[in-house]
Scaffold this active site. Structure first.
Site, PDB file in Angstrom:
ATOM      1  N   GLU B  31       0.843  -1.188   0.000  1.00  0.00           N
ATOM      2  CA  GLU B  31       0.000   0.000   0.000  1.00  0.00           C
ATOM      3  C   GLU B  31       0.883   1.245   0.000  1.00  0.00           C
ATOM      4  O   GLU B  31       1.768   1.363   0.846  1.00  0.00           O
ATOM      5  CB  GLU B  31      -0.922  -0.007   1.225  1.00  0.00           C
ATOM      6  CG  GLU B  31      -1.877  -1.205   1.232  1.00  0.00           C
ATOM      7  CD  GLU B  31      -2.425  -1.546   2.624  1.00  0.00           C
ATOM      8  OE1 GLU B  31      -2.169  -0.804   3.582  1.00  0.00           O
ATOM      9  OE2 GLU B  31      -3.098  -2.592   2.734  1.00  0.00           O
ATOM     10  N   ALA B  61      -5.847  -4.115   1.247  1.00  0.00           N
ATOM     11  CA  ALA B  61      -6.310  -5.378   1.832  1.00  0.00           C
ATOM     12  C   ALA B  61      -5.107  -6.281   2.012  1.00  0.00           C
ATOM     13  O   ALA B  61      -4.560  -6.794   1.032  1.00  0.00           O
ATOM     14  CB  ALA B  61      -7.347  -6.026   0.926  1.00  0.00           C
ATOM     15  N   GLU B  62      -4.717  -6.501   3.248  1.00  0.00           N
ATOM     16  CA  GLU B  62      -3.482  -7.234   3.509  1.00  0.00           C
ATOM     17  C   GLU B  62      -3.590  -8.716   3.147  1.00  0.00           C
ATOM     18  O   GLU B  62      -2.624  -9.307   2.659  1.00  0.00           O
ATOM     19  CB  GLU B  62      -3.067  -7.067   4.976  1.00  0.00           C
ATOM     20  CG  GLU B  62      -2.502  -5.683   5.293  1.00  0.00           C
ATOM     21  CD  GLU B  62      -3.557  -4.594   5.410  1.00  0.00           C
ATOM     22  OE1 GLU B  62      -4.760  -4.931   5.429  1.00  0.00           O
ATOM     23  OE2 GLU B  62      -3.193  -3.406   5.471  1.00  0.00           O
ATOM     24  N   GLN B  84       2.264  -1.977   5.963  1.00  0.00           N
ATOM     25  CA  GLN B  84       2.552  -0.567   6.254  1.00  0.00           C
ATOM     26  C   GLN B  84       3.041  -0.325   7.679  1.00  0.00           C
ATOM     27  O   GLN B  84       3.982   0.428   7.891  1.00  0.00           O
ATOM     28  CB  GLN B  84       1.321   0.276   5.947  1.00  0.00           C
ATOM     29  CG  GLN B  84       1.640   1.731   5.761  1.00  0.00           C
ATOM     30  CD  GLN B  84       0.523   2.447   5.007  1.00  0.00           C
ATOM     31  OE1 GLN B  84      -0.504   2.790   5.570  1.00  0.00           O
ATOM     32  NE2 GLN B  84       0.718   2.667   3.727  1.00  0.00           N
ATOM     33  N   PHE B  85       2.371  -0.978   8.638  1.00  0.00           N
ATOM     34  CA  PHE B  85       2.791  -0.927  10.032  1.00  0.00           C
ATOM     35  C   PHE B  85       2.534  -2.303  10.637  1.00  0.00           C
ATOM     36  O   PHE B  85       1.585  -3.000  10.230  1.00  0.00           O
ATOM     37  CB  PHE B  85       1.965   0.093  10.833  1.00  0.00           C
ATOM     38  CG  PHE B  85       2.428   1.530  10.710  1.00  0.00           C
ATOM     39  CD1 PHE B  85       3.282   2.082  11.646  1.00  0.00           C
ATOM     40  CD2 PHE B  85       1.973   2.323   9.666  1.00  0.00           C
ATOM     41  CE1 PHE B  85       3.688   3.403  11.545  1.00  0.00           C
ATOM     42  CE2 PHE B  85       2.378   3.653   9.567  1.00  0.00           C
ATOM     43  CZ  PHE B  85       3.239   4.195  10.506  1.00  0.00           C
ATOM     44  N   ASP B  86       3.336  -2.638  11.648  1.00  0.00           N
ATOM     45  CA  ASP B  86       3.208  -3.893  12.389  1.00  0.00           C
ATOM     46  C   ASP B  86       1.768  -4.328  12.653  1.00  0.00           C
ATOM     47  O   ASP B  86       1.385  -5.467  12.412  1.00  0.00           O
ATOM     48  CB  ASP B  86       3.944  -3.764  13.727  1.00  0.00           C
ATOM     49  CG  ASP B  86       3.854  -2.355  14.295  1.00  0.00           C
ATOM     50  OD1 ASP B  86       2.747  -1.918  14.624  1.00  0.00           O
ATOM     51  OD2 ASP B  86       4.908  -1.683  14.382  1.00  0.00           O
ATOM     52  N   GLY B  87       0.961  -3.376  13.159  1.00  0.00           N
ATOM     53  CA  GLY B  87      -0.389  -3.728  13.596  1.00  0.00           C
ATOM     54  C   GLY B  87      -1.342  -4.043  12.468  1.00  0.00           C
ATOM     55  O   GLY B  87      -2.488  -4.434  12.719  1.00  0.00           O
ATOM     56  N   TYR B  90      -2.193  -8.435  10.816  1.00  0.00           N
ATOM     57  CA  TYR B  90      -3.102  -9.501  11.254  1.00  0.00           C
ATOM     58  C   TYR B  90      -4.169  -9.886  10.235  1.00  0.00           C
ATOM     59  O   TYR B  90      -4.552 -11.046  10.160  1.00  0.00           O
ATOM     60  CB  TYR B  90      -3.737  -9.138  12.601  1.00  0.00           C
ATOM     61  CG  TYR B  90      -2.702  -8.759  13.639  1.00  0.00           C
ATOM     62  CD1 TYR B  90      -1.650  -9.610  13.960  1.00  0.00           C
ATOM     63  CD2 TYR B  90      -2.743  -7.530  14.278  1.00  0.00           C
ATOM     64  CE1 TYR B  90      -0.680  -9.254  14.887  1.00  0.00           C
ATOM     65  CE2 TYR B  90      -1.781  -7.158  15.216  1.00  0.00           C
ATOM     66  CZ  TYR B  90      -0.752  -8.022  15.505  1.00  0.00           C
ATOM     67  OH  TYR B  90       0.198  -7.660  16.432  1.00  0.00           O
ATOM     68  N   PRO B  91      -4.690  -8.947   9.445  1.00  0.00           N
ATOM     69  CA  PRO B  91      -5.653  -9.406   8.429  1.00  0.00           C
ATOM     70  C   PRO B  91      -5.018 -10.411   7.456  1.00  0.00           C
ATOM     71  O   PRO B  91      -5.724 -11.194   6.833  1.00  0.00           O
ATOM     72  CB  PRO B  91      -6.051  -8.116   7.692  1.00  0.00           C
ATOM     73  CG  PRO B  91      -5.804  -7.021   8.682  1.00  0.00           C
ATOM     74  CD  PRO B  91      -4.594  -7.474   9.463  1.00  0.00           C
ATOM     75  N   HIS B 131       0.389   1.043  15.748  1.00  0.00           N
ATOM     76  CA  HIS B 131       1.535   1.535  14.984  1.00  0.00           C
ATOM     77  C   HIS B 131       2.860   1.304  15.697  1.00  0.00           C
ATOM     78  O   HIS B 131       3.881   1.860  15.290  1.00  0.00           O
ATOM     79  CB  HIS B 131       1.384   3.044  14.712  1.00  0.00           C
ATOM     80  CG  HIS B 131       0.290   3.398  13.748  1.00  0.00           C
ATOM     81  ND1 HIS B 131      -1.033   3.310  14.066  1.00  0.00           N
ATOM     82  CD2 HIS B 131       0.328   3.821  12.456  1.00  0.00           C
ATOM     83  CE1 HIS B 131      -1.771   3.690  13.026  1.00  0.00           C
ATOM     84  NE2 HIS B 131      -0.968   3.996  12.036  1.00  0.00           N
TER      85      HIS B 131
END
Ligand SMILES: Cc1ncc(C[n+]2csc(CCOP(=O)(O)OP(=O)(O)O)c2C)c(N)n1
Ligand SMILES: Cc1ncc(C[n+]2csc(CCOP(=O)(O)OP(=O)(O)O)c2C)c(N)n1
Ligand SMILES: [Mg+2]
Ligand SMILES: [Mg+2]
Lengths: 380, 337, 380, 337
Positions: B31, B61-62, B84-87, B90-91, B131
């Site tokens: 992204e 959409a990960e 994009q970021f660690d958090g 999960y998706p 983040h």
């Protein structure tokens, strides 16, 4: 080429099943960018009862939320906030929808819906706790009928759906509203939310602010069709509305709310608008956005058109305008003062509210860390 | 070529550029990695140089990104994915754990998954929720994945190229608060180049072994410097590879020092520190003078910015643990001797 | 009530942009349940070149894959397989689509597509390795142009999309096909696959076998609309086809393949069929399924109608039928023998192929376990 | 009421029935839990008894189920979610880790998430891929969640009711290969009822502490019986709660035995065994006679059925580890003394 989806504007007349079907992806608009009121047989009735006072109220809301937004950006630039996601340009989409809600409705939003939060009655200072880093959320959701914002894109659409299913179970006619962006329509969660909402006929409104951008990605990367075209394939009627037209947004929202309250199930609203600012204060749109496009949208400004409209009606005198501006300044001042007054949380609160009942492992860590901190206080 | 001074962010960027230039099968997905160059500018300029066919902005959409990467890998590509970021990983968890990690095993080796998943991770940047997380333990517990983390520009450059060259899937954790750390970067791989699995002793010492990785290597080195003023000699090991872990290097050190402190930002319970403590206890039981100590994030969700200093391990907490394993006065004994 | 989505059958004529649009969700059918050939201006051309030999070949495929399926169920009942997911009733959907593919196309399927695997050239014995528990997959995907089945519902739709993007990058006209069920349409992955396929205009076909059930859940729980109605909202044209009509399926598939090969992008095909057996051999449909509904579908059997059609054409003599039956029996015998010949894997292979290059941690575990096992061999 | 003999599956079912009957806010959500009664028949008859409004078959989408449950919890419901098999929980990972686990913290306690997530888990049933996994460590590493696992019908019944009554989210791991194990079940909670956080010593012993949970408690008890023939006295502890862990009970035991063996089916690297070994080493360092030993699944994806006996811990591997901590001849020393 192939056009396979129809966005259904007859929805506005959702009681009358014999209405002719809408033909496509045109926008519902009640106010032109110049502030001319255009009549719309289907949607006019939904705002017929809006009084002059209420029109002025909407105008004030628009001005105030923009003023808050400007102040927040300034606070960030001055180092008082870590980050801020401006809503500049999206005032009408947020105000028009949020002002259509009842207090027993419930909003599940993303991070940019600060005008929605304002309209729900969130305290000014509560708007910035998260961005100042003093708390992980700003308010108690039950106080204002609005969940604290979801940062994970799309996640809240499912929460709204579940909440709506709960409303139906409870036999009340409250409605849940999911706010999300154009980018969020690509997430699995958002699509699953439509599956669940349709399957359980949930009283939920999917309110998508298509501000044309997901950070640097144009909406065309997410979808080649209008976003409202997505929902009908899930069995969810949808509408495209001019998101910079507060009256059109309100009409669309009221129509969808009525549908939901009377057992009609979910509705998808695409509010077509534009993110006039950066994604957040950390973003640099000059890397990807065309200034000419922004200019084009500047001419469709939601406040300017409402101003022109109200002036045309003779409702908005220079005096009234000045008074609104000063109200806004006042609010901005209070907002800033509230922000600056926010205290850092006490160190040991880092352990609070992880669980609702004591958790042996965490209690131990907390007491060990308390002992550790005590050493600094007592000692060095 | 002579080494150049680069930030860690540029060092990864040049690694990506080399990988793109060297192998036409390398493609980048993510992204905002195109025109914007990623929110951390790691991919800055790469789309312009290699075109949108090689450096692809994807829909938001990960799971979609990772699942698409699996299909590209099936087709012989070497996808490099940016989360994009660690958090926001999960998706994509299902695609990573159930597909990326297992495809080679599932197909008895017929299908390789040379996918690199770049994850800017960790805290210390005053960000909002999701983040600042350190989700590495979820992946180190997942068989079939390799996991690495870099602590300096040279390693960042070398490791990203090794990760992309690996036929196994690699989670590549980039310590975002060190993106602006500068250091010499030599783009040539020499005989002295460490393997991707190897840990490195970044400071030698005799009293205590301090194991760190990613963002906390710098903190560990600071702690070692501070301790040396106190006459305590700390050996600092940068793990580099988190799965597998180069236990041989750690074991050799602990056999000499007899004392082990482990640090990571991730929550303690079930974090990587537990595995290191357990494995080293198993390997060095009779050499240990004290139980290994862990200095980690607490077992709470990553807190709001104004509390992160009370979550993240820092120099003082490291020194407290060093005191603990040395049997000196420390927070658990009570500060007063 | 509101009908907002149009499934587009003019797709068959996808070159001609001026075609009138299809009107709704009717099924493409070329053979009635009684085996009468109905003409269809749009789809007939796509199978005009199918020769009598090829028709007989399709018939044989249908008979053979059902025979294999029956044998596998028997093997499971006899304790030779741990589990089997029968495809009874879905033969035409699978054969008609798989026989339309080229060898350089690539299939990403779910667990029930054993007829697809057969048509791709998967060895008989390879069909049962997984179900006998001797391997985690049956074949090398690159040998047959078909990935080993995905058990996680929906996951493979994204793999197909990624593969298709790769084909486009490579400048070849190979096509990727994702097979999945009605239940899978609810998964986020499947919907994201449509987002990505549309965004990258990928040469991928979403082939959904709507067999009316996801284990015990009727398709109406997943969607109130025909499943084909979902795709157009993503910008992907779709078709509904009679999944028990091998010719209609082939016509639809060929049309979609041609579209993909010529740069037309993705297509969604809903093959409407019925799961005549249990979900798997572990399932008990008597708990949830209506036998009367099954009877209704039995009258639409895909083999019976092809038989009637070929008999009507004078192509299928009693002799030819008997020969096909004996071919099928023969294959079933070889299938059974292959199954029974499968050896248990050697213990230490449990450590193989986790990584493609040695992994220090795992090597250590392996050697320790080897030492452990050696004790049993040498000792007790 | 007198105890009745029930299978574990029925014991959970009766627990769910009681919860549904006692609290109108309890709702069940899952795939095939209605007419079918779930693929393991745990919810058999419940939809008939309580109606489809309380026992809801959902569309086939795990993120959807969990996300919907979050919304229902917002509205005051107590959703009990069934994940059909362990390996299907990953699509819901984001909703669990980023929403369910964090909502209470995020909202400073304003919003509770009394969601119970039932997960039939573990191997030993000869199943195909994704049907035999033990993903508990992903959740025990996630702050904000509670995690329990039952090993017998009585606990299954008690724990499911405690889990549903808890205002915190609880992952409830049901050892599917023990569903048909029978035992007495008393539906009344008495004063002797253990708290949901408590471990239980299920067999007393003096030489070695053997910690197990879920499916392997039975195996551990078998090992203890076998060892006693050899004159070795094993204390077996059933953890019951995996997060938090009742380390007090384990510590007390290890202080007496000086030796610890931990077993679980999940992969070893970063599994719960690492945390237990690390924590107990920390708490009992000077009482330990040997390094804690872990007997676990290997660090490979769950293998095909015909190999699962070479993945799963069994009696022999447990006894080998017991020999190891006792310093007796074992596989690592070489089998011959
Ligand atoms: C799951 C996830 N992935 C990525 C992000 C990072 N991110 C934050 S905002 C954003 C763009 C969102 O675009 P849109 O949905 O259109 O909302 P807008 O910002 O325009 O209001 C992205 C990618 C995130 N927050 N969550
Ligand atoms: C992610 C995931 N959730 C649940 C399951 C369990 N499961 C296996 S098959 C199935 C039903 C699938 O229905 P459908 O997609 O219609 O395919 P069909 O079995 O009818 O061919 C379910 C729920 C799974 N395999 N994967
Ligand atoms: Mg947007
Ligand atoms: Mg189905």
């Amino acid at each position: 080429m192939l056009r396979a989806t129809v966005v259904d504007h007859t929805l506005a007349n959702h009681a009358a099943e014999d209405e002719p079907k809408g033909t496509g992806d045109e926008l519902v608009q009640l106010l032109t960018p110049h502030g001319e009121r255009v009549s719309n047989r289907l949607f006019d009735p939904w705002i017929a009862d809006v009084s002059p006072e209420q029109l002025l109220g909407l105008y004030e809301d628009l001005v105030v939320v923009r003023r808050i937004d400007t102040e927040a950006t300034a606070l960030q630039r001055q180092g008082e906030l870590g980050l801020w996601p401006p809503l500049l340009g999206q005032e009408a989409a947020q105000v028009g929808s949020a002002r259509s809600l009842r207090s027993d409705d419930f909003v599940f939003s993303s991070y940019r819906e600060n005008a929605v939060a304002y309209c729900r009655g969130v305290e000014l200072v509560d708007l910035v706790r998260v961005w100042r880093g003093t708390a992980s959320s700003g308010w108690n959701p039950y106080d204002v009928g609005m969940a604290t914002p979801a940062v994970i894109i799309g996640a809240q659409t499912l929460h709204a759906t579940g909440y709506a299913i709960g409303c139906a179970k409870d036999g009340v006619d409250s409605v849940a509203v999911a706010y999300f962006g154009d980018g969020a329509t690509s997430q699995g969660d958002t699509n699953e939310a439509m599956v669940f909402a349709a399957s359980f006929h949930a009283p939920v409104i999917f309110f998508c602010q298509n501000n044309q951008w997901a950070i640097s990605e144009p909406v065309t990367l997410q979808s080649g069709l209008p976003l409202a075209a997505r929902a009908p394939g899930f069995g969810i009627p949808s509408l495209r509305v001019d998101g910079n037209d507060v009256l059109a947004v309100m009409a669309a929202m009221r129509c969808a709310l009525d549908r939901a309250r009377t057992g009609g199930g979910p509705t998808f609203i695409e509010a077509v608008t534009y993110r006039m600012g950066p994604h957040t204060t950390s973003d640099d749109p000059s890397r990807y956005a065309d200034p000419a496009e922004r200019e084009k949208w500047a001419a469709k400004d939601p406040i300017a058109r409402m101003e022109a409209y109200l002036e045309g009606l003779g409702l908005l005198t220079d005096e009234a305008k000045a008074s609104v501006a000063s109200t806004a300044d006042d609010i901005a001042r209070r907002f800033r003062a509230g922000c600056l007054s926010l205290q850092d949380p006490a160190p040991l609160t880092v352990f609070d509210n992880v669980y609702s009942t004591p958790h042996s492992g965490l209690e131990r860590q907390k007491s060990q860390y308390a002992a550790y901190l005590a050493g600094f206080e007592g000692g060095a | 070529m002579m080494p150049t001074q680069l930030t860690m962010s540029r060092a990864i960027g040049t690694g990506l550029r080399r990988a793109l230039a060297d192998d036409p099968k390398v493609v980048l997905l993510g992204e905002d990695i195109g025109k914007l160059g990623g929110v951390f500018r790691v991919t800055d300029g790469l789309q312009e140089e290699f075109g949108p066919d090689r450096v692809m902005d994807t829909p938001l959409a990960e799971a979609g990104i990772l699942g698409t990467a699996v299909g590209l890998a099936f087709r012989g590509y070497r996808p490099v994915v940016e989360i994009q970021f660690d958090g926001f990983i999960y998706p994509a968890f299902d695609q990573i754990v159930a597909q990326v990690a297992k495809m080679h095993y599932r197909t008895a080796g017929a299908v390789t998954m040379p996918i690199t998943i770049r994850v800017p991770y960790g805290g210390g940047i005053g960000a909002v929720e999701h983040h600042s997380e350190s989700p590495e333990a979820y992946f180190t517990h997942t068989s079939g994945l390799r996991v690495v983390s870099c602590s300096n520009p040279q390693d960042a450059h070398t490791l990203i190229r090794q990760a992309i060259a690996s036929d196994d899937p690699v989670l590549f954790f980039e310590p975002k608060r060190r993106y602006w750390m500068k250091g010499d970067v030599d783009e040539e791989f020499g005989a002295q180049t460490l393997s991707m699995e190897a840990a490195r002793v970044v400071r030698e010492g005799t009293d205590v072994t301090l194991v760190a990785y990613g963002p906390l290597v710098a903190t560990a080195l600071d702690a070692a410097t501070a301790a040396s003023d106190d006459g305590i000699s700390i050996e600092v090991i940068d793990l580099r590879s988190l799965s597998p872990i180069d236990f041989g290097t750690v074991e050799a050190s602990v056999r000499r020092t007899g004392r082990l402190v482990i640090t990571h930002e991730a929550q303690q319970f079930g974090g990587l520190g537990a595995e290191i403590a357990a494995s080293i206890t198993d390997r060095c039981f009779f050499h240990l003078e004290a139980a290994p100590a862990r200095v980690t994030g607490f077992d709470v969700p990553y807190p709001p910015a104004k509390l992160e200093e009370h979550f993240l391990p820092d120099l003082d907490r490291l020194l407290d643990a060093v005191d603990r394993v040395l049997g000196r006065v420390n927070s658990l004994t009570g500060w007063k001797a």
